[in-house]
Design a protein around this motif. Structure first.
Motif: not given
Lengths: 116, 111
Positions: B36-41, B85-91, B98-111
């Protein structure tokens, strides 16, 4: 415990200027080290990886180079930056530490590079 | 051609809903990681799966590795805004690390 550092955190450079990004790892020995670039907050592209001092494998032909002068230090460089070099650069390590194996990679905080 | 396809690319849901995101490939992987990746991290490792059919749970997150080790899913129960956050899978294929990454799923959970 292991930690990974990257600096600088952000960098704005003119086209044609040189580049040097540094990554260091603490708390482990003989790690594999990796440089990635991430464009537009999406998937990561592997640029270079290293399994030991002085051993560098390049994944993508480009304007960049990497060096590993010490066991836990990895440097990403360029002699002349291009506009297309802008992006978010991430360093990662993997290795044998505790229950960890080389399967897992752990990332640094990243460097945001803007080339103008 | 993307080796690891993640779907959906974007997902916006309300707090309390359940969701599943997918990571698919035509290739076999010796291990697969979710980050999981948050913006700028940098990405943060959530889990590693190595055995076909394996299921791992991390609080409200359930990860499954397909029987043939070609695909994986991440299910979140009762999503919270902190799951955004951005959820990335890698295999990893074969014996290289060497990890191969997918492009990710950007998840937003609204309060």
């Amino acid at each position: 415990s292991q930690t990974i550092h990257q600096w600088p955190a952000t960098l704005v450079q003119p086209v044609g200027s040189p580049l040097s990004l540094e990554c260091t790892v603490e708390g482990t020995s003989n790690p594999n080290l990796y440089w990635y670039r991430q464009a537009a907050g999406r998937g990561l592209q592997l640029l270079f990886y290293s399994v030991g001092i002085g051993q560098i494998s390049s994944e993508v032909p480009q304007n960049l180079s990497a060096s590993r002068p010490q066991d836990r230090q990895f440097i990403l460089s360029s002699k002349k930056l291009l506009l297309s070099d802008s992006g978010f650069y991430l360093c990662a390590w993997s290795g044998l530490a505790g229950a960890l194996s080389y399967n897992e990679q752990f990332f640094g905080p990243g460097t945001r590079l803007t080339v103008l | 051609t993307q080796l690891l396809e993640q779907s959906p690319q974007f997902l916006s849901i309300q707090e309390g809903e359940n969701l599943t995101v997918y990571c698919n490939s035509s290739s076999v992987f010796s291990s697969l990681q979710w980050y999981r990746q948050e913006p700028g991290e940098g990405p943060v490792l959530l889990v590693t799966v190595v055995t076909g059919g394996e299921v791992k749970k991390l609080k409200r997150l359930t990860f499954q590795f397909g029987d043939a080790r070609k695909d994986s899913s991440l299910h979140i129960t009762a999503a919270q805004p902190g799951d955004t956050g951005l959820y990335l899978c890698a295999g990893i294929r074969g014996s290289n690390y060497k990890l191969t990454f997918g492009k990710g799923t950007l998840l937003t959970v609204n309060p």
